[in-house]
Design a protein around this motif. Structure first.
Motif, PDB file in Angstrom:
ATOM      1  N   ALA A  96       0.834  -1.208   0.000  1.00 12.64           N
ATOM      2  CA  ALA A  96       0.000   0.000   0.000  1.00 12.64           C
ATOM      3  C   ALA A  96       0.864   1.251   0.000  1.00 12.64           C
ATOM      4  O   ALA A  96       0.633   2.196  -0.770  1.00 12.64           O
ATOM      5  CB  ALA A  96      -0.924  -0.008   1.212  1.00 12.64           C
ATOM      6  N   ASN A  97       1.872   1.270   0.865  1.00 13.32           N
ATOM      7  CA  ASN A  97       2.766   2.424   0.921  1.00 13.32           C
ATOM      8  C   ASN A  97       3.510   2.590  -0.398  1.00 13.32           C
ATOM      9  O   ASN A  97       3.674   3.707  -0.898  1.00 13.32           O
ATOM     10  CB  ASN A  97       3.752   2.253   2.077  1.00 13.32           C
ATOM     11  CG  ASN A  97       4.592   3.502   2.310  1.00 13.32           C
ATOM     12  OD1 ASN A  97       4.070   4.585   2.506  1.00 13.32           O
ATOM     13  ND2 ASN A  97       5.900   3.341   2.280  1.00 13.32           N
ATOM     14  N   PHE A  98       3.942   1.460  -0.976  1.00 14.95           N
ATOM     15  CA  PHE A  98       4.642   1.503  -2.255  1.00 14.95           C
ATOM     16  C   PHE A  98       3.772   2.130  -3.345  1.00 14.95           C
ATOM     17  O   PHE A  98       4.230   2.968  -4.125  1.00 14.95           O
ATOM     18  CB  PHE A  98       5.061   0.093  -2.656  1.00 14.95           C
ATOM     19  CG  PHE A  98       5.582  -0.013  -4.064  1.00 14.95           C
ATOM     20  CD1 PHE A  98       6.867   0.401  -4.373  1.00 14.95           C
ATOM     21  CD2 PHE A  98       4.785  -0.518  -5.078  1.00 14.95           C
ATOM     22  CE1 PHE A  98       7.355   0.312  -5.674  1.00 14.95           C
ATOM     23  CE2 PHE A  98       5.249  -0.610  -6.377  1.00 14.95           C
ATOM     24  CZ  PHE A  98       6.547  -0.196  -6.678  1.00 14.95           C
ATOM     25  N   LEU A  99       2.504   1.727  -3.412  1.00 17.63           N
ATOM     26  CA  LEU A  99       1.611   2.235  -4.456  1.00 17.63           C
ATOM     27  C   LEU A  99       1.382   3.734  -4.320  1.00 17.63           C
ATOM     28  O   LEU A  99       1.347   4.464  -5.314  1.00 17.63           O
ATOM     29  CB  LEU A  99       0.274   1.495  -4.393  1.00 17.63           C
ATOM     30  CG  LEU A  99       0.271   0.050  -4.897  1.00 17.63           C
ATOM     31  CD1 LEU A  99      -1.071  -0.608  -4.608  1.00 17.63           C
ATOM     32  CD2 LEU A  99       0.586  -0.005  -6.388  1.00 17.63           C
ATOM     33  N   VAL A 100       1.222   4.200  -3.087  1.00 14.05           N
ATOM     34  CA  VAL A 100       0.976   5.632  -2.863  1.00 14.05           C
ATOM     35  C   VAL A 100       2.196   6.459  -3.252  1.00 14.05           C
ATOM     36  O   VAL A 100       2.086   7.491  -3.926  1.00 14.05           O
ATOM     37  CB  VAL A 100       0.589   5.887  -1.395  1.00 14.05           C
ATOM     38  CG1 VAL A 100       0.553   7.382  -1.104  1.00 14.05           C
ATOM     39  CG2 VAL A 100      -0.762   5.270  -1.090  1.00 14.05           C
ATOM     40  N   VAL A 101       3.377   6.004  -2.820  1.00 13.14           N
ATOM     41  CA  VAL A 101       4.602   6.731  -3.173  1.00 13.14           C
ATOM     42  C   VAL A 101       4.850   6.638  -4.674  1.00 13.14           C
ATOM     43  O   VAL A 101       5.288   7.609  -5.304  1.00 13.14           O
ATOM     44  CB  VAL A 101       5.797   6.165  -2.379  1.00 13.14           C
ATOM     45  CG1 VAL A 101       7.084   6.876  -2.784  1.00 13.14           C
ATOM     46  CG2 VAL A 101       5.569   6.318  -0.883  1.00 13.14           C
ATOM     47  N   LEU A 102       4.559   5.471  -5.257  1.00 13.06           N
ATOM     48  CA  LEU A 102       4.709   5.290  -6.697  1.00 13.06           C
ATOM     49  C   LEU A 102       3.866   6.295  -7.473  1.00 13.06           C
ATOM     50  O   LEU A 102       4.308   6.856  -8.484  1.00 13.06           O
ATOM     51  CB  LEU A 102       4.294   3.866  -7.076  1.00 13.06           C
ATOM     52  CG  LEU A 102       4.281   3.503  -8.563  1.00 13.06           C
ATOM     53  CD1 LEU A 102       5.704   3.237  -9.054  1.00 13.06           C
ATOM     54  CD2 LEU A 102       3.416   2.271  -8.817  1.00 13.06           C
ATOM     55  N   ASP A 103       2.668   6.547  -6.979  1.00 10.93           N
ATOM     56  CA  ASP A 103       1.742   7.427  -7.695  1.00 10.93           C
ATOM     57  C   ASP A 103       2.210   8.874  -7.718  1.00 10.93           C
ATOM     58  O   ASP A 103       1.731   9.667  -8.527  1.00 10.93           O
ATOM     59  CB  ASP A 103       0.341   7.348  -7.058  1.00 10.93           C
ATOM     60  CG  ASP A 103      -0.728   7.100  -8.106  1.00 10.93           C
ATOM     61  OD1 ASP A 103      -0.564   6.174  -8.908  1.00 10.93           O
ATOM     62  OD2 ASP A 103      -1.719   7.849  -8.123  1.00 10.93           O
ATOM     63  N   THR A 104       3.130   9.239  -6.831  1.00 12.49           N
ATOM     64  CA  THR A 104       3.654  10.601  -6.836  1.00 12.49           C
ATOM     65  C   THR A 104       4.635  10.830  -7.975  1.00 12.49           C
ATOM     66  O   THR A 104       4.919  11.979  -8.331  1.00 12.49           O
ATOM     67  CB  THR A 104       4.361  10.930  -5.506  1.00 12.49           C
ATOM     68  OG1 THR A 104       5.505  10.072  -5.357  1.00 12.49           O
ATOM     69  CG2 THR A 104       3.442  10.725  -4.325  1.00 12.49           C
ATOM     70  N   SER A 105       5.183   9.738  -8.540  1.00 10.47           N
ATOM     71  CA  SER A 105       6.215   9.906  -9.565  1.00 10.47           C
ATOM     72  C   SER A 105       5.903   9.218 -10.884  1.00 10.47           C
ATOM     73  O   SER A 105       6.529   9.531 -11.896  1.00 10.47           O
ATOM     74  CB  SER A 105       7.563   9.371  -9.045  1.00 10.47           C
ATOM     75  OG  SER A 105       7.464   7.995  -8.714  1.00 10.47           O
ATOM     76  N   ILE A 106       4.944   8.297 -10.907  1.00 17.79           N
ATOM     77  CA  ILE A 106       4.692   7.541 -12.126  1.00 17.79           C
ATOM     78  C   ILE A 106       4.170   8.435 -13.250  1.00 17.79           C
ATOM     79  O   ILE A 106       4.374   8.156 -14.440  1.00 17.79           O
ATOM     80  CB  ILE A 106       3.703   6.378 -11.859  1.00 17.79           C
ATOM     81  CG1 ILE A 106       3.710   5.396 -13.034  1.00 17.79           C
ATOM     82  CG2 ILE A 106       2.297   6.906 -11.584  1.00 17.79           C
ATOM     83  CD1 ILE A 106       2.925   4.124 -12.763  1.00 17.79           C
ATOM     84  N   ALA A 107       3.495   9.522 -12.889  1.00 13.92           N
ATOM     85  CA  ALA A 107       2.946  10.417 -13.917  1.00 13.92           C
ATOM     86  C   ALA A 107       3.958  11.447 -14.403  1.00 13.92           C
ATOM     87  O   ALA A 107       3.714  12.137 -15.396  1.00 13.92           O
ATOM     88  CB  ALA A 107       1.703  11.130 -13.377  1.00 13.92           C
ATOM     89  N   ASN A 108       5.125  11.551 -13.708  1.00 13.94           N
ATOM     90  CA  ASN A 108       6.101  12.581 -14.071  1.00 13.94           C
ATOM     91  C   ASN A 108       6.575  12.458 -15.516  1.00 13.94           C
ATOM     92  O   ASN A 108       6.723  13.454 -16.223  1.00 13.94           O
ATOM     93  CB  ASN A 108       7.311  12.520 -13.130  1.00 13.94           C
ATOM     94  CG  ASN A 108       6.973  13.035 -11.743  1.00 13.94           C
ATOM     95  OD1 ASN A 108       5.845  13.426 -11.476  1.00 13.94           O
ATOM     96  ND2 ASN A 108       7.945  13.031 -10.858  1.00 13.94           N
ATOM     97  N   VAL A 109       6.855  11.214 -15.960  1.00 13.16           N
ATOM     98  CA  VAL A 109       7.371  11.021 -17.309  1.00 13.16           C
ATOM     99  C   VAL A 109       6.234  10.879 -18.316  1.00 13.16           C
ATOM    100  O   VAL A 109       6.470  10.658 -19.492  1.00 13.16           O
ATOM    101  CB  VAL A 109       8.281   9.770 -17.378  1.00 13.16           C
ATOM    102  CG1 VAL A 109       9.489   9.940 -16.503  1.00 13.16           C
ATOM    103  CG2 VAL A 109       7.507   8.507 -16.999  1.00 13.16           C
ATOM    104  N   SER A 110       4.986  10.982 -17.835  1.00 11.94           N
ATOM    105  CA  SER A 110       3.832  10.723 -18.691  1.00 11.94           C
ATOM    106  C   SER A 110       3.007  11.965 -18.987  1.00 11.94           C
ATOM    107  O   SER A 110       1.997  11.872 -19.695  1.00 11.94           O
ATOM    108  CB  SER A 110       2.921   9.684 -18.011  1.00 11.94           C
ATOM    109  OG  SER A 110       3.672   8.623 -17.475  1.00 11.94           O
ATOM    110  N   VAL A 111       3.404  13.102 -18.456  1.00 15.86           N
ATOM    111  CA  VAL A 111       2.610  14.321 -18.628  1.00 15.86           C
ATOM    112  C   VAL A 111       2.420  14.662 -20.099  1.00 15.86           C
ATOM    113  O   VAL A 111       1.319  15.005 -20.543  1.00 15.86           O
ATOM    114  CB  VAL A 111       3.256  15.501 -17.877  1.00 15.86           C
ATOM    115  CG1 VAL A 111       2.588  16.806 -18.262  1.00 15.86           C
ATOM    116  CG2 VAL A 111       3.145  15.293 -16.368  1.00 15.86           C
ATOM    117  N   SER A 112       3.500  14.560 -20.881  1.00 18.38           N
ATOM    118  CA  SER A 112       3.397  14.894 -22.308  1.00 18.38           C
ATOM    119  C   SER A 112       2.416  13.971 -23.017  1.00 18.38           C
ATOM    120  O   SER A 112       1.600  14.421 -23.835  1.00 18.38           O
ATOM    121  CB  SER A 112       4.778  14.796 -22.968  1.00 18.38           C
ATOM    122  OG  SER A 112       5.666  15.736 -22.418  1.00 18.38           O
TER     123      SER A 112
END
Length: 520
Positions: free
Chosen positions: A36-52
């Motif tokens: 659960a903690n991994f998924l929440v922290v993951l969600d803070t950065s997974i979209a960084n390279v996907s904004v474009s």
């Protein structure tokens, strides 16, 4: 986190008599909680390279697309400090499991979004339920592990916290290059549903005490106002030329006044929504500040490296993500070793060495140039892992062991809040300074180019058209200016790590081994 949090006592510590698990049930519980903690922290950065990619799919600009990141960060930062009140009002496990399963449902909602407005709404709601998961996962791991194995719980929590930002860019890049942007949310939803169901099964029947708790409505309103204004100012400042824009000036004023009012109210209110009294413990204050500065520098570096590689070095989203993922290899291997060393050596020394090591690696990167190969870049990234663990595990132990057992929920919430804000501030500042430094360097390089016309003539003689020669020279100058700006950022990050290495020594020397199952 109201003072009613303090009355819950045993409900919020790892010393709950009936709480610790054993055998396979302990393993499954630790896996589900850590996930659960991994998924929440993951969600803070997974979209960084996907904004474009997301911006293009939804037909909006990249600037508008950054709200996908901002909305989540604002909502998460607001709810993290409410952990103590939620835990006492409804129970640690009830809140954790509810947020866990809601995280799965809202991730599906985000994936189904057909417009930016719908996606931003989904990300706000996702941040609301994701915020409490971080500190509550830490508390639950301390509860389910027996007191003599409490350090293992801290190690597991720290590992999931530090691996999330590493895995995010990798997974985001792979998904964007090979799947659709919607899968960035669908895949975590499936994992969250599985993990939440498993957590519900293994924690079923465990004691989950509640205590009377009231929420400080004024304090909560002030928290929402100043955090929202401050976060939006950070994220939009670089797009609006900071204080040259009236919107940013107004946001700065609102954030400053709101923060001052928040401090005054919370320190005088009998039942504050955020219990700032935990800062009376010098060990907690020093550890939390060190964590905020250190994590801010760390997170800033793993944001700027993929940006630099994609925009200026020709890397795909996948390979730029992999370039930062190497640090996870040694981090995972070294985590148990560092966890064991915490109880044998002065944890302040371990934290300080870790931060100095991270600073030395940033200084090492200042020797990069545009001809740097993937493996030349991967080596310092690989060596980042052990030093990163030396920061995360001991500093968490110092913070939690410095407070009284009844204050652990407040301490966990505030520590995570400061870490979240540190990452947000670091990211915004490094992106702004990177852009400004590149612009300044480009002007300086162009002004210092005495033989510019000769270079253009050489290009023309090699078969380039006049316009092509001019464009090629401009591209070279731009590339060099960005390279110099990137080196400047590495230098600033190294300096921040050095400052954080000194801050930890403001904490008193722990008396005996750190027992993360309770405060000393």
């Amino acid at each position: 986190m109201s003072t009613s949090v303090a009355t819950a006592g045993g409900a919020l510590t790892a010393r709950e008599p009936a709480g610790p698990l054993t055998g396979g049930k302990l393993l499954l519980a630790a896996l589900a909680i850590g996930l659960a903690n991994f998924l929440v922290v993951l969600d803070t950065s997974i979209a960084n390279v996907s904004v474009s990619t997301i911006s293009g799919a939804l037909g909006v600009s990249s600037t508008q697309g950054t709200w996908v990141i901002t909305s989540y960060a604002v909502a998460e930062a607001i709810t993290v400090p409410l952990t103590g009140w939620l835990a006492n009002r409804f129970g640690v496990q009830r809140v954790f499991l509810t947020c866990y399963l809601a995280f799965a449902a809202l991730s599906v909602f985000c994936g189904l979004s057909g417009s930016l407005g719908m996606l931003v709404l989904g990300r706000v709601l996702l941040g609301f339920v994701g915020g409490p998961i971080m500190p509550l996962s830490q508390l639950l791991l301390l509860r389910v592990f027996p007191p003599e194995k409490a350090t293992l719980g801290t190690v597991l929590w720290a590992m999931t916290t530090l691996v999330g930002p590493i895995a995010g860019p990798i997974l985001g890049g792979i998904i964007c290059d090979n799947m659709t942007w919607n899968d960035i949310f669908f895949l975590p939803a499936a994992v969250a549903l599985l993990g939440g169901s498993l957590a519900w099964l293994v924690l079923k029947g465990q004691p989950d005490p509640r205590a009377p708790a009231t929420i400080d409505k004024v304090g909560f309103a002030l928290l929402v106002i100043w955090v929202s204004a401050f976060q939006i100012m950070l994220d939009e400042g670089r797009n609006l030329d900071w204080f040259a824009a009236a919107e940013i000036r107004w946001l700065a004023v609102i954030a400053a006044i709101g923060f001052a009012a928040f401090l005054i109210w919370e320190t005088t209110e009998e039942n504050p929504v955020v219990d700032l009294r935990v800062f009376r413990h010098r060990g907690f204050a020093a550890a939390a500040l060190t964590f905020a500065v250190g994590f801010g520098a760390f997170f800033a570096s793993i944001v700027v490296i993929p940006l630099w590689l994609q925009q200026n070095m020709g890397y795909t989203a996948t390979w730029s993500g992999i370039s930062t993922g190497f640090m996870g290899v040694l981090a995972i291997i070294c985590s148990p070793l560092v966890g064991g060393a915490v109880n044998r050596f002065d944890p302040r020394m371990i934290v300080s060495v870790g931060l100095l090591g991270l600073g030395a690696i940033s200084a090492w990167r200042m020797g990069f140039n545009q001809d740097v190969t993937f493996w030349q870049m991967a080596l310092p990234t690989l060596l980042t892992g052990p030093f990163m663990v030396m920061l995360f595990i001991p500093v968490t132990g110092i913070a939690m062991a410095s407070v009284e057992p009844r204050e652990q929920a407040s301490a966990a919430g505030l520590s995570n809040f400061m870490r979240t804000m540190g990452g947000a501030i670091g990211t915004s500042l490094v992106q702004t300074s990177w852009t400004n430094s590149a612009r300044f360097n480009q002007t300086e390089l162009a002004g210092a180019m005495a033989n510019g016309q000769q270079a253009i003539d050489n290009f023309v003689s090699s078969g380039f058209s006049q316009n092509g020669a001019t464009s090629s020279l401009a591209s070279i100058v731009e590339g060099q200016s960005v390279m110099l700006a990137t080196l400047d950022v590495f230098g600033a990050v190294a300096l921040c790590f050095g400052v954080a290495a000194l801050l930890i020594w403001l904490a008193p020397k722990p008396q005996g081994p750190i027992d993360t199952s309770g405060g000393h």
